[in-house]
Design a protein around this motif. Structure first.
Motif, PDB file in Angstrom:
ATOM      1  N   TYR A   1       2.445  24.529   2.234  1.00  0.00           N
ATOM      2  CA  TYR A   1       2.892  24.998   0.917  1.00  0.00           C
ATOM      3  C   TYR A   1       4.401  24.815   0.764  1.00  0.00           C
ATOM      4  O   TYR A   1       4.886  24.359  -0.278  1.00  0.00           O
ATOM      5  N   ILE A   2       5.144  25.160   1.800  1.00  0.00           N
ATOM      6  CA  ILE A   2       6.601  24.982   1.784  1.00  0.00           C
ATOM      7  C   ILE A   2       6.951  23.513   1.590  1.00  0.00           C
ATOM      8  O   ILE A   2       7.926  23.171   0.917  1.00  0.00           O
ATOM      9  N   MET A   3       6.109  22.614   2.137  1.00  0.00           N
ATOM     10  CA  MET A   3       6.349  21.178   2.044  1.00  0.00           C
ATOM     11  C   MET A   3       5.833  20.577   0.738  1.00  0.00           C
ATOM     12  O   MET A   3       5.953  19.366   0.538  1.00  0.00           O
ATOM     13  N   GLY A   4       5.233  21.398  -0.129  1.00  0.00           N
ATOM     14  CA  GLY A   4       4.884  20.920  -1.456  1.00  0.00           C
ATOM     15  C   GLY A   4       3.420  20.713  -1.751  1.00  0.00           C
ATOM     16  O   GLY A   4       3.066  20.221  -2.823  1.00  0.00           O
ATOM     17  N   VAL A   5       2.527  21.092  -0.830  1.00  0.00           N
ATOM     18  CA  VAL A   5       1.091  20.991  -1.107  1.00  0.00           C
ATOM     19  C   VAL A   5       0.673  22.201  -1.939  1.00  0.00           C
ATOM     20  O   VAL A   5       0.999  23.346  -1.590  1.00  0.00           O
ATOM     21  N   GLY A   6      -0.042  21.966  -3.033  1.00  0.00           N
ATOM     22  CA  GLY A   6      -0.440  23.042  -3.939  1.00  0.00           C
ATOM     23  C   GLY A   6      -1.539  23.910  -3.370  1.00  0.00           C
ATOM     24  O   GLY A   6      -2.307  23.495  -2.496  1.00  0.00           O
ATOM     25  N   GLU A   7      -1.659  25.130  -3.908  1.00  0.00           N
ATOM     26  CA  GLU A   7      -2.628  26.083  -3.360  1.00  0.00           C
ATOM     27  C   GLU A   7      -4.071  25.630  -3.543  1.00  0.00           C
ATOM     28  O   GLU A   7      -4.924  25.914  -2.690  1.00  0.00           O
ATOM     29  N   ILE A   8      -4.391  24.907  -4.615  1.00  0.00           N
ATOM     30  CA  ILE A   8      -5.762  24.427  -4.810  1.00  0.00           C
ATOM     31  C   ILE A   8      -6.110  23.374  -3.760  1.00  0.00           C
ATOM     32  O   ILE A   8      -7.202  23.398  -3.169  1.00  0.00           O
ATOM     33  N   ASP A   9      -5.192  22.461  -3.505  1.00  0.00           N
ATOM     34  CA  ASP A   9      -5.415  21.458  -2.452  1.00  0.00           C
ATOM     35  C   ASP A   9      -5.538  22.119  -1.087  1.00  0.00           C
ATOM     36  O   ASP A   9      -6.344  21.693  -0.249  1.00  0.00           O
ATOM     37  N   ILE A  10      -4.752  23.163  -0.863  1.00  0.00           N
ATOM     38  CA  ILE A  10      -4.839  23.882   0.410  1.00  0.00           C
ATOM     39  C   ILE A  10      -6.215  24.519   0.573  1.00  0.00           C
ATOM     40  O   ILE A  10      -6.857  24.399   1.617  1.00  0.00           O
ATOM     41  N   ALA A  11      -6.710  25.183  -0.481  1.00  0.00           N
ATOM     42  CA  ALA A  11      -8.030  25.819  -0.416  1.00  0.00           C
ATOM     43  C   ALA A  11      -9.128  24.790  -0.188  1.00  0.00           C
ATOM     44  O   ALA A  11     -10.063  25.023   0.596  1.00  0.00           O
ATOM     45  N   ASP A  12      -9.028  23.647  -0.854  1.00  0.00           N
ATOM     46  CA  ASP A  12     -10.022  22.581  -0.667  1.00  0.00           C
ATOM     47  C   ASP A  12     -10.007  22.058   0.770  1.00  0.00           C
ATOM     48  O   ASP A  12     -11.061  21.825   1.376  1.00  0.00           O
ATOM     49  N   ALA A  13      -8.813  21.867   1.313  1.00  0.00           N
ATOM     50  CA  ALA A  13      -8.695  21.362   2.677  1.00  0.00           C
ATOM     51  C   ALA A  13      -9.256  22.355   3.679  1.00  0.00           C
ATOM     52  O   ALA A  13      -9.922  21.964   4.650  1.00  0.00           O
TER      53      ALA A  13
END
Length: 250
Positions: free
Chosen positions: A190-202
């Motif tokens: 997240y700090i590096m710029g990945v959005g929360e939706i992409d994080i949840a999907d991953a």
């Protein structure tokens, strides 16, 4: 460039972080448990071209080992996972282990960011010691933490609070230790710029690291393969995972 060190959870955190960052970047990570000078060198020479991010797992058996690896990599980011009494035949005591792991954040670039797994007392001590840019995870009201965790034979579900935003997520991974690793890796992504939706999907798509609380099923039984390595913390966690399953348990 990212360095990851700790006593436990380095490889799992690295694999989780790689999967999440691949939502946005081309990522190279040290394979398996390659975490020495030779392992890092081989990875860099064979795989590093045309990548956006390099993740280096860093292991140590002697004071000064992480300092050498940090000098090689010159990391922009660092993760400190769980720290415990491991390799005491060379380190002798927990204080030396803590000082050795701290060598990673000492080797950060001047504007580097460190993320500490707050579930570990020793990691929390290093968080307090570090005066640079930093975040801590897995504590109530910290930058990232999990709540309302439930475990079944299909994996884990939990509410993930990330920088004040609440997400309902699920994963095939088992155990509180894996959830802590997910939370810590997600915080850095997240700090590096990945959005929360992409994080949840991953997180939903994550596969277990081989032989680390890996769930396997056949027609007769369910096997939880945790055979890669062992330590007191890991054994306690494995028994805790087993206690969540229904039926006869061996």
């Amino acid at each position: 460039k990212i360095g990851i060190t700790g006593s436990y959870g380095k490889t799992s955190t690295k694999n989780i972080l790689k999967a999440i960052l691949e939502k946005k970047f081309k990522v190279c990570a040290t394979p398996k448990n390659y975490n020495t000078e030779m392992g890092l060198s081989r990875t860099i020479l064979e795989n590093l071209e045309r990548q956006d991010v390099f993740i280096a797992e860093m292991g140590a058996r002697h004071k000064g080992d992480i300092k050498v690896l940090a000098k090689m990599v010159e990391p922009d980011y660092a993760i400190i996972t769980t720290i415990g009494e491991q390799h005491l035949e060379t380190f002798k005591n927990l204080k030396t282990i803590e000082d050795t792991k701290y060598e990673l954040v000492e080797g950060l670039k001047s504007d580097g960011v460190a993320v500490f797994n707050g579930d570990s007392l020793s990691s929390r001590k290093l968080f307090e010691r570090f005066e640079g840019k930093k975040e801590i995870t897995n504590l109530p009201n910290s930058f990232a933490y999990a709540e309302n965790i439930s475990t079944t034979s299909e994996g884990s579900k939990f509410e993930f609070v990330l920088n004040g935003k609440r997400l309902a997520v699920q994963t095939k991974l088992l155990g509180k230790c894996n959830i802590n690793n997910i939370v810590t890796a997600s915080a850095l992504a997240y700090i590096m710029g990945v959005g929360e939706i992409d994080i949840a999907d991953a997180i939903c798509d994550l596969e277990p690291t081989k032989h680390r609380l890996e769930l396997m099923k056949n027609n007769f039984c369910t096997i939880i393969d945790d055979s890669y390595n062992s330590n007191i913390i890991g054994m306690q966690e494995a028994l805790e995972v087993l206690s969540k399953f229904e039926g006869k348990k061996i």
